[in-house]
Design a protein around this motif. Structure first.
Motif, PDB file in Angstrom:
ATOM      1  N   LEU A 130       0.497  -2.926  -6.893  1.00  0.00           N
ATOM      2  CA  LEU A 130      -0.747  -3.649  -7.144  1.00  0.00           C
ATOM      3  C   LEU A 130      -0.419  -5.078  -7.522  1.00  0.00           C
ATOM      4  O   LEU A 130       0.469  -5.322  -8.354  1.00  0.00           O
ATOM      5  CB  LEU A 130      -1.540  -2.992  -8.273  1.00  0.00           C
ATOM      6  CG  LEU A 130      -2.049  -1.580  -8.009  1.00  0.00           C
ATOM      7  CD1 LEU A 130      -2.743  -1.028  -9.241  1.00  0.00           C
ATOM      8  CD2 LEU A 130      -2.992  -1.559  -6.811  1.00  0.00           C
ATOM      9  N   GLU A 131      -1.156  -6.022  -6.927  1.00  0.00           N
ATOM     10  CA  GLU A 131      -0.886  -7.427  -7.211  1.00  0.00           C
ATOM     11  C   GLU A 131      -1.400  -7.811  -8.580  1.00  0.00           C
ATOM     12  O   GLU A 131      -2.497  -7.437  -8.981  1.00  0.00           O
ATOM     13  CB  GLU A 131      -1.497  -8.321  -6.130  1.00  0.00           C
ATOM     14  CG  GLU A 131      -1.031  -9.755  -6.255  1.00  0.00           C
ATOM     15  CD  GLU A 131      -1.194 -10.567  -4.984  1.00  0.00           C
ATOM     16  OE1 GLU A 131      -0.678 -11.695  -4.964  1.00  0.00           O
ATOM     17  OE2 GLU A 131      -1.806 -10.072  -4.011  1.00  0.00           O
ATOM     18  N   GLU A 132      -0.589  -8.572  -9.286  1.00  0.00           N
ATOM     19  CA  GLU A 132      -0.930  -9.110 -10.600  1.00  0.00           C
ATOM     20  C   GLU A 132      -1.214 -10.600 -10.438  1.00  0.00           C
ATOM     21  O   GLU A 132      -0.952 -11.169  -9.377  1.00  0.00           O
ATOM     22  CB  GLU A 132       0.242  -8.893 -11.551  1.00  0.00           C
ATOM     23  CG  GLU A 132       0.594  -7.433 -11.709  1.00  0.00           C
ATOM     24  CD  GLU A 132       0.762  -7.030 -13.146  1.00  0.00           C
ATOM     25  OE1 GLU A 132       1.297  -7.814 -13.939  1.00  0.00           O
ATOM     26  OE2 GLU A 132       0.346  -5.902 -13.458  1.00  0.00           O
ATOM     27  N   PHE A 183       3.917  -8.222  -8.147  1.00  0.00           N
ATOM     28  CA  PHE A 183       3.350  -6.909  -7.861  1.00  0.00           C
ATOM     29  C   PHE A 183       3.910  -5.904  -8.862  1.00  0.00           C
ATOM     30  O   PHE A 183       5.088  -5.959  -9.206  1.00  0.00           O
ATOM     31  CB  PHE A 183       3.714  -6.446  -6.445  1.00  0.00           C
ATOM     32  CG  PHE A 183       3.041  -7.262  -5.382  1.00  0.00           C
ATOM     33  CD1 PHE A 183       1.853  -6.828  -4.826  1.00  0.00           C
ATOM     34  CD2 PHE A 183       3.581  -8.465  -4.973  1.00  0.00           C
ATOM     35  CE1 PHE A 183       1.224  -7.592  -3.847  1.00  0.00           C
ATOM     36  CE2 PHE A 183       2.960  -9.233  -4.006  1.00  0.00           C
ATOM     37  CZ  PHE A 183       1.768  -8.790  -3.439  1.00  0.00           C
ATOM     38  N   LYS A 211       4.436  -1.790  -9.763  1.00  0.00           N
ATOM     39  CA  LYS A 211       4.478  -0.447  -9.187  1.00  0.00           C
ATOM     40  C   LYS A 211       3.639   0.483 -10.052  1.00  0.00           C
ATOM     41  O   LYS A 211       3.826   0.561 -11.268  1.00  0.00           O
ATOM     42  CB  LYS A 211       5.916   0.048  -9.103  1.00  0.00           C
ATOM     43  CG  LYS A 211       6.050   1.388  -8.417  1.00  0.00           C
ATOM     44  CD  LYS A 211       7.504   1.748  -8.222  1.00  0.00           C
ATOM     45  CE  LYS A 211       7.647   3.058  -7.483  1.00  0.00           C
ATOM     46  NZ  LYS A 211       9.067   3.350  -7.230  1.00  0.00           N
ATOM     47  N   THR A 212       2.716   1.185  -9.419  1.00  0.00           N
ATOM     48  CA  THR A 212       1.830   2.088 -10.173  1.00  0.00           C
ATOM     49  C   THR A 212       2.485   3.452 -10.343  1.00  0.00           C
ATOM     50  O   THR A 212       3.432   3.792  -9.660  1.00  0.00           O
ATOM     51  CB  THR A 212       0.479   2.254  -9.462  1.00  0.00           C
ATOM     52  OG1 THR A 212       0.720   2.736  -8.148  1.00  0.00           O
ATOM     53  CG2 THR A 212      -0.255   0.943  -9.415  1.00  0.00           C
ATOM     54  N   ARG A 261       0.839  -1.213   0.000  1.00  0.00           N
ATOM     55  CA  ARG A 261       0.000   0.000   0.000  1.00  0.00           C
ATOM     56  C   ARG A 261       0.869   1.257   0.000  1.00  0.00           C
ATOM     57  O   ARG A 261       0.629   2.181  -0.777  1.00  0.00           O
ATOM     58  CB  ARG A 261      -0.935   0.005   1.215  1.00  0.00           C
ATOM     59  CG  ARG A 261      -2.147  -0.896   1.062  1.00  0.00           C
ATOM     60  CD  ARG A 261      -3.182  -0.659   2.160  1.00  0.00           C
ATOM     61  NE  ARG A 261      -2.692  -0.983   3.504  1.00  0.00           N
ATOM     62  CZ  ARG A 261      -2.667  -2.214   4.009  1.00  0.00           C
ATOM     63  NH1 ARG A 261      -3.091  -3.233   3.299  1.00  0.00           N
ATOM     64  NH2 ARG A 261      -2.218  -2.421   5.238  1.00  0.00           N
TER      65      ARG A 261
END
Length: 186
Positions: A172-174, A183, A185-186, A167
């Protein structure tokens, strides 16, 4: 004066016991990933990930705290100088990693989080497992991947640390791939 307490035995490729490196190179191929800048925690004496680097145009920086694995890396690049253009290995306890010295990566594999933390080495550490995960997430390029191995004997450490750190780091998990938890990175 105390000395670092490091793993002594080299780790051969044994896909039945520890398939993470093979699953990772399959992941790269399955997703058509090429020319990736990869940080790889745990080279193994087999150096599987590094040996695959030239074919995909990848640049791999591996880290090992096993003298025999570092020596086998030296032999590999002396015998195959082209490999040395794509694959470099640091000899260090992962917990002594100086994040300021590391570049940005497209992918970081943290397959062995929790496996090597040592109370004997703690006084010399720059990071703990949480700091390692958060620090490597901070070294990822936007859209970069942080990948964990769910079959590790210490995976419970990563599993406990991932939610709050993901968080904070914008991960975000793929979908999982074989034994790998991925995961972005956004």
């Amino acid at each position: 004066m105390s000395k670092l307490d490091l793993w002594k035995d080299p780790w051969p490729l044994d896909e039945k016991q520890c398939p993470c490196d093979v699953h990772f190179t399959r992941y790269l191929a399955a997703h058509g990933l090429e020319n990736q800048r990869i940080f790889h925690f745990g080279t193994g004496d087999h150096h599987h990930v590094g040996l695959q680097a030239p074919a995909g145009g990848h640049s791999v920086l591996g880290i090992t705290a096993t003298e025999a694995e570092y020596s086998s890396y030296i032999r590999l690049v002396v015998e195959n100088p082209v490999l040395g253009k794509h694959y470099k290995v640091l000899f260090s306890d992962i917990y002594q990693t100086n994040l300021a010295l590391l570049p940005e990566f497209d992918i970081a594999t943290l397959f062995h989080v929790g496996e090597f933390w040592s109370a004997n080495n703690a006084p010399f550490a720059s990071l703990d497992d949480a700091g390692l995960i958060e620090g490597m997430a901070g070294k990822l390029a936007s859209g970069g991947l942080l990948i964990f191995y769910t079959g590790s004997f210490a995976y419970d450490v990563a599993e406990r640390l991932i939610p709050p750190l993901a968080r904070r780091a914008g991960l975000l998990e793929e979908p999982r791939f074989e034994t790998l938890r991925v995961f972005r990175k956004t």
